[in-house]
Design a protein around this motif. Structure first.
Motif, PDB file in Angstrom:
ATOM      1  N   LYS A   5      39.456  46.731  27.921  1.00 51.66           N
ATOM      2  CA  LYS A   5      38.856  48.059  28.046  1.00 51.66           C
ATOM      3  C   LYS A   5      38.206  48.130  29.413  1.00 51.66           C
ATOM      4  CE  LYS A   5      34.905  49.318  26.166  1.00 51.66           C
ATOM      5  NZ  LYS A   5      33.858  49.687  25.205  1.00 51.66           N
ATOM      6  N   LEU A   6      38.586  49.151  30.197  1.00 58.68           N
ATOM      7  CA  LEU A   6      38.015  49.353  31.516  1.00 58.68           C
ATOM      8  C   LEU A   6      37.139  50.593  31.500  1.00 58.68           C
ATOM      9  CD1 LEU A   6      40.548  47.533  32.012  1.00 58.68           C
ATOM     10  CD2 LEU A   6      40.636  48.544  34.279  1.00 58.68           C
ATOM     11  N   THR A   7      35.981  50.496  32.128  1.00 61.16           N
ATOM     12  CA  THR A   7      35.045  51.607  32.233  1.00 61.16           C
ATOM     13  C   THR A   7      34.767  51.851  33.714  1.00 61.16           C
ATOM     14  OG1 THR A   7      34.000  50.904  30.156  1.00 61.16           O
ATOM     15  CG2 THR A   7      32.778  52.467  31.519  1.00 61.16           C
ATOM     16  N   ALA A   8      34.986  53.096  34.162  1.00 54.79           N
ATOM     17  CA  ALA A   8      34.791  53.437  35.573  1.00 54.79           C
ATOM     18  C   ALA A   8      33.320  53.306  35.958  1.00 54.79           C
ATOM     19  CB  ALA A   8      35.286  54.850  35.843  1.00 54.79           C
ATOM     20  N   LYS A   9      33.054  52.601  37.067  1.00 57.87           N
ATOM     21  CA  LYS A   9      31.685  52.409  37.547  1.00 57.87           C
ATOM     22  C   LYS A   9      31.194  53.598  38.367  1.00 57.87           C
ATOM     23  CE  LYS A   9      31.936  47.355  37.933  1.00 57.87           C
ATOM     24  NZ  LYS A   9      31.868  46.238  38.897  1.00 57.87           N
ATOM     25  N   GLY A  10      32.108  54.461  38.796  1.00 56.38           N
ATOM     26  CA  GLY A  10      31.741  55.623  39.606  1.00 56.38           C
ATOM     27  C   GLY A  10      32.727  56.751  39.387  1.00 56.38           C
ATOM     28  N   ASN A  11      32.564  57.848  40.125  1.00 58.60           N
ATOM     29  CA  ASN A  11      33.519  58.955  40.082  1.00 58.60           C
ATOM     30  C   ASN A  11      34.659  58.624  41.029  1.00 58.60           C
ATOM     31  OD1 ASN A  11      32.033  60.663  38.301  1.00 58.60           O
ATOM     32  ND2 ASN A  11      30.665  61.143  39.991  1.00 58.60           N
ATOM     33  N   TYR A  12      35.859  58.528  40.495  1.00 60.47           N
ATOM     34  CA  TYR A  12      37.036  58.167  41.279  1.00 60.47           C
ATOM     35  C   TYR A  12      38.035  59.310  41.212  1.00 60.47           C
ATOM     36  CZ  TYR A  12      35.011  53.515  40.503  1.00 60.47           C
ATOM     37  OH  TYR A  12      34.157  52.441  40.425  1.00 60.47           O
ATOM     38  N   GLY A  13      38.064  60.156  42.248  1.00 56.82           N
ATOM     39  CA  GLY A  13      38.956  61.314  42.221  1.00 56.82           C
ATOM     40  C   GLY A  13      38.575  62.199  41.053  1.00 56.82           C
ATOM     41  N   ASN A  14      39.560  62.506  40.190  1.00 54.29           N
ATOM     42  CA  ASN A  14      39.266  63.337  39.016  1.00 54.29           C
ATOM     43  C   ASN A  14      38.944  62.498  37.773  1.00 54.29           C
ATOM     44  OD1 ASN A  14      41.937  62.499  38.638  1.00 54.29           O
ATOM     45  ND2 ASN A  14      42.663  64.477  37.932  1.00 54.29           N
ATOM     46  N   MET A  15      38.694  61.197  37.957  1.00 53.96           N
ATOM     47  CA  MET A  15      38.253  60.332  36.861  1.00 53.96           C
ATOM     48  C   MET A  15      36.724  60.255  36.914  1.00 53.96           C
ATOM     49  SD  MET A  15      38.945  56.283  36.091  1.00 53.96           S
ATOM     50  CE  MET A  15      40.708  56.438  35.945  1.00 53.96           C
ATOM     51  N   PRO A  16      36.041  60.716  35.864  1.00 56.76           N
ATOM     52  CA  PRO A  16      34.573  60.709  35.887  1.00 56.76           C
ATOM     53  C   PRO A  16      33.982  59.312  35.658  1.00 56.76           C
ATOM     54  CG  PRO A  16      35.363  61.543  33.786  1.00 56.76           C
ATOM     55  CD  PRO A  16      36.581  61.328  34.650  1.00 56.76           C
ATOM     56  N   LYS A  17      32.778  59.122  36.166  1.00 55.26           N
ATOM     57  CA  LYS A  17      32.041  57.875  35.927  1.00 55.26           C
ATOM     58  C   LYS A  17      31.898  57.679  34.421  1.00 55.26           C
ATOM     59  CE  LYS A  17      27.680  55.577  36.872  1.00 55.26           C
ATOM     60  NZ  LYS A  17      26.399  55.632  37.583  1.00 55.26           N
ATOM     61  N   GLY A  18      32.111  56.458  33.958  1.00 55.73           N
ATOM     62  CA  GLY A  18      31.979  56.144  32.542  1.00 55.73           C
ATOM     63  C   GLY A  18      33.259  56.336  31.746  1.00 55.73           C
ATOM     64  N   TYR A  19      34.335  56.846  32.383  1.00 52.83           N
ATOM     65  CA  TYR A  19      35.606  57.045  31.672  1.00 52.83           C
ATOM     66  C   TYR A  19      36.133  55.689  31.215  1.00 52.83           C
ATOM     67  CZ  TYR A  19      40.271  58.636  30.538  1.00 52.83           C
ATOM     68  OH  TYR A  19      41.438  58.920  29.864  1.00 52.83           O
ATOM     69  N   GLU A  20      36.562  55.622  29.971  1.00 52.68           N
ATOM     70  CA  GLU A  20      37.071  54.374  29.405  1.00 52.68           C
ATOM     71  C   GLU A  20      38.548  54.506  29.060  1.00 52.68           C
ATOM     72  OE1 GLU A  20      33.001  52.780  27.231  1.00 52.68           O
ATOM     73  OE2 GLU A  20      34.615  53.549  25.988  1.00 52.68           O
ATOM     74  N   PHE A  21      39.286  53.440  29.333  1.00 54.63           N
ATOM     75  CA  PHE A  21      40.691  53.377  28.935  1.00 54.63           C
ATOM     76  C   PHE A  21      41.076  51.920  28.741  1.00 54.63           C
ATOM     77  CE2 PHE A  21      40.510  53.353  33.523  1.00 54.63           C
ATOM     78  CZ  PHE A  21      41.509  52.486  33.960  1.00 54.63           C
ATOM     79  N   GLN A  22      42.200  51.713  28.074  1.00 51.53           N
ATOM     80  CA  GLN A  22      42.632  50.359  27.769  1.00 51.53           C
ATOM     81  C   GLN A  22      43.882  50.007  28.554  1.00 51.53           C
ATOM     82  OE1 GLN A  22      43.017  49.973  23.518  1.00 51.53           O
ATOM     83  NE2 GLN A  22      40.816  49.958  23.212  1.00 51.53           N
ATOM     84  N   VAL A  23      43.961  48.739  28.947  1.00 59.43           N
ATOM     85  CA  VAL A  23      45.097  48.242  29.719  1.00 59.43           C
ATOM     86  C   VAL A  23      45.606  46.956  29.072  1.00 59.43           C
ATOM     87  CG1 VAL A  23      45.854  47.366  31.953  1.00 59.43           C
ATOM     88  CG2 VAL A  23      44.163  49.196  31.858  1.00 59.43           C
ATOM     89  N   PRO A  24      46.854  46.954  28.584  1.00 64.63           N
ATOM     90  CA  PRO A  24      47.442  45.692  28.128  1.00 64.63           C
ATOM     91  C   PRO A  24      47.787  44.857  29.358  1.00 64.63           C
ATOM     92  CG  PRO A  24      48.996  47.502  27.863  1.00 64.63           C
ATOM     93  CD  PRO A  24      47.729  48.087  28.383  1.00 64.63           C
ATOM     94  N   SER A  25      47.559  43.554  29.288  1.00 69.50           N
ATOM     95  CA  SER A  25      47.757  42.716  30.465  1.00 69.50           C
ATOM     96  C   SER A  25      48.352  41.368  30.107  1.00 69.50           C
ATOM     97  CB  SER A  25      46.420  42.506  31.168  1.00 69.50           C
ATOM     98  OG  SER A  25      46.583  41.628  32.250  1.00 69.50           O
ATOM     99  N   SER A  26      49.280  40.945  30.937  1.00 72.15           N
ATOM    100  CA  SER A  26      49.845  39.610  30.779  1.00 72.15           C
ATOM    101  C   SER A  26      49.123  38.615  31.683  1.00 72.15           C
ATOM    102  CB  SER A  26      51.334  39.636  31.114  1.00 72.15           C
ATOM    103  OG  SER A  26      51.520  40.104  32.437  1.00 72.15           O
ATOM    104  N   CYS A  27      48.140  39.088  32.444  1.00 77.90           N
ATOM    105  CA  CYS A  27      47.384  38.243  33.381  1.00 77.90           C
ATOM    106  C   CYS A  27      46.110  37.704  32.724  1.00 77.90           C
ATOM    107  CB  CYS A  27      46.999  39.042  34.620  1.00 77.90           C
ATOM    108  SG  CYS A  27      48.405  39.667  35.527  1.00 77.90           S
ATOM    109  N   THR A  28      45.594  36.632  33.314  1.00 74.22           N
ATOM    110  CA  THR A  28      44.344  36.052  32.848  1.00 74.22           C
ATOM    111  C   THR A  28      43.428  35.916  34.046  1.00 74.22           C
ATOM    112  OG1 THR A  28      45.707  34.737  31.362  1.00 74.22           O
ATOM    113  CG2 THR A  28      43.435  34.164  31.458  1.00 74.22           C
ATOM    114  N   PRO A  29      42.198  36.189  34.001  1.00 69.32           N
ATOM    115  CA  PRO A  29      41.344  36.542  32.877  1.00 69.32           C
ATOM    116  C   PRO A  29      41.234  38.042  32.646  1.00 69.32           C
ATOM    117  CG  PRO A  29      39.973  36.128  34.763  1.00 69.32           C
ATOM    118  CD  PRO A  29      41.413  35.917  35.202  1.00 69.32           C
TER     119      PRO A  29
END
Length: 63
Positions: A5-29
């Motif tokens: 789960k990733l949470t934006a630390k700031g306002n990034y373009g049209n993504m507001p601060k605090g926006y949360e989304f999930q990313v499946p990953s084959s990488c570690t950590p």
């Protein structure tokens, strides 16, 4: 494959601060920038938001 789960630390373009989304990953950590970029694009955010694809711009937690 782990999911993070990733949470934006700031306002990034049209993504507001605090926006949360999930990313499946084959990488570690955690997800790499290509996986984050792909998910931001899939969610429909603009190119300015996509430029913040570095996982360091987000709080990352394993789900």
């Amino acid at each position: 494959m782990p999911v993070y789960k990733l949470t934006a630390k700031g306002n990034y373009g049209n993504m507001p601060k605090g926006y949360e989304f999930q990313v499946p990953s084959s990488c570690t950590p955690g997800p790499d920038f290509k996986e984050v970029e792909k998910e931001i694009e899939r969610l429909g955010f603009n190119s300015q938001a996509i430029s913040y694809k570095s996982p360091g711009n987000f709080e990352v937690k394993k789900v």
